[in-house]
Design an enzyme around this catalytic site. Structure first.
Site, mmCIF file in Angstrom:
data_model
loop_
_atom_site.group_PDB
_atom_site.id
_atom_site.type_symbol
_atom_site.label_atom_id
_atom_site.label_comp_id
_atom_site.label_asym_id
_atom_site.label_seq_id
_atom_site.Cartn_x
_atom_site.Cartn_y
_atom_site.Cartn_z
ATOM 1 N N GLU A 42 -37.764 64.005 30.833
ATOM 2 C CA GLU A 42 -35.848 63.682 31.224
ATOM 3 C C GLU A 42 -35.092 62.594 31.735
ATOM 4 O OE1 GLU A 42 -38.721 64.799 32.479
ATOM 5 O OE2 GLU A 42 -38.028 66.942 33.024
ATOM 6 N N PHE A 86 -43.084 73.983 45.916
ATOM 7 C CA PHE A 86 -43.423 73.501 44.327
ATOM 8 C C PHE A 86 -42.497 72.878 43.365
ATOM 9 C CE2 PHE A 86 -45.600 73.794 40.113
ATOM 10 C CZ PHE A 86 -46.036 72.769 40.347
ATOM 11 N N GLN A 87 -42.413 71.631 43.304
ATOM 12 C CA GLN A 87 -41.412 71.491 42.859
ATOM 13 C C GLN A 87 -40.265 71.548 43.429
ATOM 14 O OE1 GLN A 87 -41.912 72.514 38.388
ATOM 15 N NE2 GLN A 87 -43.092 70.481 38.592
ATOM 16 N N LYS A 141 -33.753 79.038 41.080
ATOM 17 C CA LYS A 141 -33.928 80.007 40.577
ATOM 18 C C LYS A 141 -32.652 81.308 40.171
ATOM 19 C CE LYS A 141 -38.027 81.291 37.598
ATOM 20 N NZ LYS A 141 -39.991 81.304 37.484
ATOM 21 N N MET A 183 -34.973 37.770 29.647
ATOM 22 C CA MET A 183 -34.331 37.203 30.181
ATOM 23 C C MET A 183 -34.543 36.639 31.711
ATOM 24 S SD MET A 183 -30.526 36.543 31.010
ATOM 25 C CE MET A 183 -29.453 37.217 29.898
#
Lengths: 164, 572
Positions: free
Chosen positions: B50, B112-113, B162, B479
């Site tokens: 993502e 969940f999630q 949802k 760097m």
């Protein structure tokens, strides 16, 4: 310098956390914060007391204005204004001496005793922050059991006002 | 029209003119993905992580003129995307991120999630919303697009539980053509009096300089800036984010300023008497030691964000407004003005600048038997005619890209300037290529950064994105190594990249072409070969000099005139 900033903010879930989050993320300090809905239910009015240099206060007001939920704000410190805070303070008042002293102090400071028990008095006091601080100092040796203050609220004097 | 929440969401995106969504499906967004399946107007790009969805949308936004759109699921979908959202926020990139959320009934139950998406993204987005009713989807998304693309742009997150997209619940839908928000009215037009004051200050200058930033690019003000600079005949320097706002091959351009800016740009900043800051925000990498920043200068600052003005450096004439609008008004005033800059003084100023320029501060060893990273970028610039879209990751290669790829056009340089996000380059390049099919897109990166989003080589194969990956492989986090060499007694703590993959085989295993280049003599040939493969992604693994450093350099806490110079530059 101490500044007292009034904010009209959308009365939406999370609006308060946006203001609080801004202050913690940018390291500004909040001395007190009070918030409640206004006569227009879609708006909340917030009074925020903070300290900082002129440059920091300028940034604070700009960053607050940048929050999408902030509709309007006013730095009350820029003009004449009235500042009030309410304190509820529960002190021990067991002996006659303590009971008399607390009653006398409450009268002097134009407070009210709201609740009495065998060994305690609960006093309500209204005023600016300095007055409330003075009352606490004046209590001297009388034990304070608990203090609750609502934080400063402010309103501009005269015709100036913060509205849409 | 009665539609379900999922149908409304997809229909809204179509009505809003969205052509492309970068995303990754998951439980909370399945209703939405089912609607995407049933249509073919909106193209969905399936990334492999993502974070890459947000970076790709970012690259798309920077080079298409349209906001990037991201669609991810709740929980880890959101937390993975946060780096990309924060990257876009720091660089003011317009983006709308639609995140799935657990059903409203279980929000707050550690489902969940579940994560507190609004809480997590609050400090790294311009604004965010939680939609609790399907009836609010369209108006909320309209607000999100409006906020993302106006004022100082930025990412806006819309969290959609949802149940709000439940296909069984139908509610009325019509596309909201307009939206009004009483608390959000960004100022576009600059204050006329301030603009007049600025013009008269500029015309009184003896040693003026324009310091141009990303706001010029975002506002589409490159033409106005160029016209202003040419009309006045004054030098122009640019931040990393502003590159391309003024043609880099023009004599009036002094190069980038700041920590790895050119000697001439930084010295001119230090000595100027009037600083014209345009769409720039006085970032610490630009200003160096703030107490000694432009010590003799009066400062004009044009910016759309009032909070950017006098944040770190107190300015004399602030102008809040859209850069292009303000510059257009300034040009109008200048055209009608009787007075002009003192040409004698301006000539002396340019003589001084040319002496600084003669130090040749970007010089490097052309006779080395090792590949110099600067050489690769110079050749890349030549071979692409200076006209490629360039994305970068973060580190030495990013600075060399800024120094050696001379951008003559805006929106060509796509880099994570504010947040400095390693892993940005490859997914951003995907978004750039999707927005600009048929154009040359190169990702300049290093072996450290590229491994942070290397999985996107798979996405590139799926959508046949013919990127050219320029991997400047010095087997060091360059760097970090440079700072350790300068400031930590050459104690190279964990900056060595051990156990590197064979990048050629890696590219090949993803279905792409890989080329490893070990000698300077092969650099040009390999680049030409890569760019001749118009329809293939080519991974060019350049094995470069491990010890090369980025010069000039202003160490942290030093001022503009206290630069460390390359051993190759000419001392004056």
């Amino acid at each position: 310098m101490r500044h007292i900033i009034s904010i009209l903010i959308e009365n939406e879930a999370g609006a308060l956390s946006r203001v609080a989050g801004l202050f913690s993320a940018r390291g500004y300090n909040i001395e007190s914060l009070s918030v409640a809905p206004t006569e227009d239910a879609s708006l909340s009015r917030m009074t925020l007391v903070t300290r900082g240099s002129e440059q920091i206060i300028e940034q604070i007001t700009k960053q607050l204005n940048k929050l999408v939920d902030v509709v309007k704000l006013l730095d009350l410190t820029e003009g004449e204004h009235i500042e009030r805070e309410i304190m509820l303070i529960k002190v021990r008042a067991a002996s006659n001496g303590e009971r008399e002293e607390v009653k006398r102090l409450a009268d002097i400071f134009r407070g009210h005793i709201l609740d009495v028990s065998r060994v305690t008095y609960t006093v309500e006091l209204t005023g600016d922050t300095r007055k409330l601080d003075s009352f606490i100092r004046a209590l001297g040796d009388i034990p304070i059991l608990e203090t609750v203050r609502c934080g400063s609220m402010g309103i501009p004097r005269g015709e100036r006002s913060l509205h849409l | 029209m009665e539609l379900s929440g999922a149908e409304i969401l997809v229909q809204f995106l179509k009505d809003e003119g969205v052509e492309c969504v970068f995303g990754y499906p998951g439980g909370s967004v399945l209703h939405i993905y089912d609607e995407l399946y049933k249509q073919d107007e909106i193209k969905h790009i399936l990334v492999r992580h993502e974070q890459a969805a947000a970076h790709a949308a970012d690259g798309y936004a920077r080079t298409s003129g349209k906001p990037g759109v991201v669609l991810v699921t709740s929980g880890p979908g959101v937390t993975n995307a946060v780096t990309g959202i924060a990257t876009a926020y720091m660089d003011s990139i317009p983006m709308v991120v639609i995140t799935g959320q657990v059903p409203t009934a279980v929000i707050g139950s550690d489902a969940f999630q579940e994560v507190d998406t609004v809480g997590i993204t609050r400090p790294c987005s311009k604004h965010n919303f939680l939609v609790k009713d399907a009836r609010d989807i369209a108006s909320t998304l309209k607000k999100a697009f409006h906020l993302a693309t106006t004022g100082r742009p930025g990412p806006v997150v819309v969290d959609v539980p949802k149940d709000v997209t439940d296909p069984g619940v139908k509610v009325p839908y019509s596309y909201p053509e307009t939206i009004s928000m009483r608390s959000y009215n960004p100022r576009v037009k600059g204050n006329a009096r301030q603009i007049r004051r600025a013009v008269s200050l500029i015309l009184s200058a003896k040693r003026p300089i324009i310091y141009s930033g990303g706001g010029v690019i975002l506002s589409g003000a490159a033409d106005s800036l160029t016209e202003l600079a040419r009309m006045l005949g004054v030098p122009v320097t640019s931040t990393l984010m502003g590159l391309g706002g003024y043609p880099a091959t023009d004599r009036q351009f002094l190069g980038m300023l700041g920590m790895h800016g050119t000697y001439e740009a930084n010295m001119a900043m230090h000595e100027c008497d009037v600083l014209i800051a345009i769409g720039a925000r006085f970032d610490d990498r630009v200003t160096g030691k703030i107490e000694q920043f432009c010590p003799d200068a009066k400062i004009v600052h044009i910016d759309i964000d009032p909070a950017s003005i006098s944040k770190t450096v107190k300015v004399d004439i602030p102008i809040v407004g859209d850069v292009d609008s303000v510059l257009t008004e300034m040009l109008q005033l200048l055209r009608n003005s009787d007075s002009a800059l003192d040409q004698e003084e301006l000539k002396l100023w340019w003589e001084l600048i040319e002496r600084w320029r003669a130090t040749n501060c970007l010089a490097y060893d052309h006779d080395s038997e090792l590949i110099k990273p600067q050489f690769v970028i110079e050749k890349l610039w030549e071979i692409t005619g200076g006209d490629a879209f360039i994305t970068t990751d973060v580190g030495q290669h990013q600075m060399w890209a800024a120094q050696f790829y001379r951008f003559d056009k805006p929106n060509r340089f796509v880099t994570s300037g504010g947040l400095g996000t390693m892993g940005f380059g490859l997914p951003a390049a995907m978004g750039v290529q999707i927005a600009n099919p048929g154009s040359s897109v190169a990702c300049i990166t290093g072996e450290g950064s590229i491994q942070m989003c290397i999985q996107e080589l798979s996405t590139c194969f799926q959508y046949m994105l013919p990127l050219k990956i320029i991997n400047l492989n010095n087997r060091y986090l360059g760097m970090v190594r440079q700072w350790q060499e300068f400031f930590y007694g050459s104690r190279y703590s964990h900056s060595y990249m051990d156990a590197l993959p064979d990048f050629v085989k890696l590219a090949e295993s993803y279905g792409h072409v890989g080329i490893c280049i070990q000698s300077p003599a092969d650099v040009e040939g390999a680049l030409r070969e890569a760019f001749s493969m118009k329809d293939r992604l080519v991974f060019l693994d350049f094995i470069t000099d491990q010890t090369e450093n980025v010069y000039p350099m202003i160490a942290a806490g030093k001022a503009h005139h206290e630069m460390e110079m390359s051993p190759k530059s000419v001392l004056i």
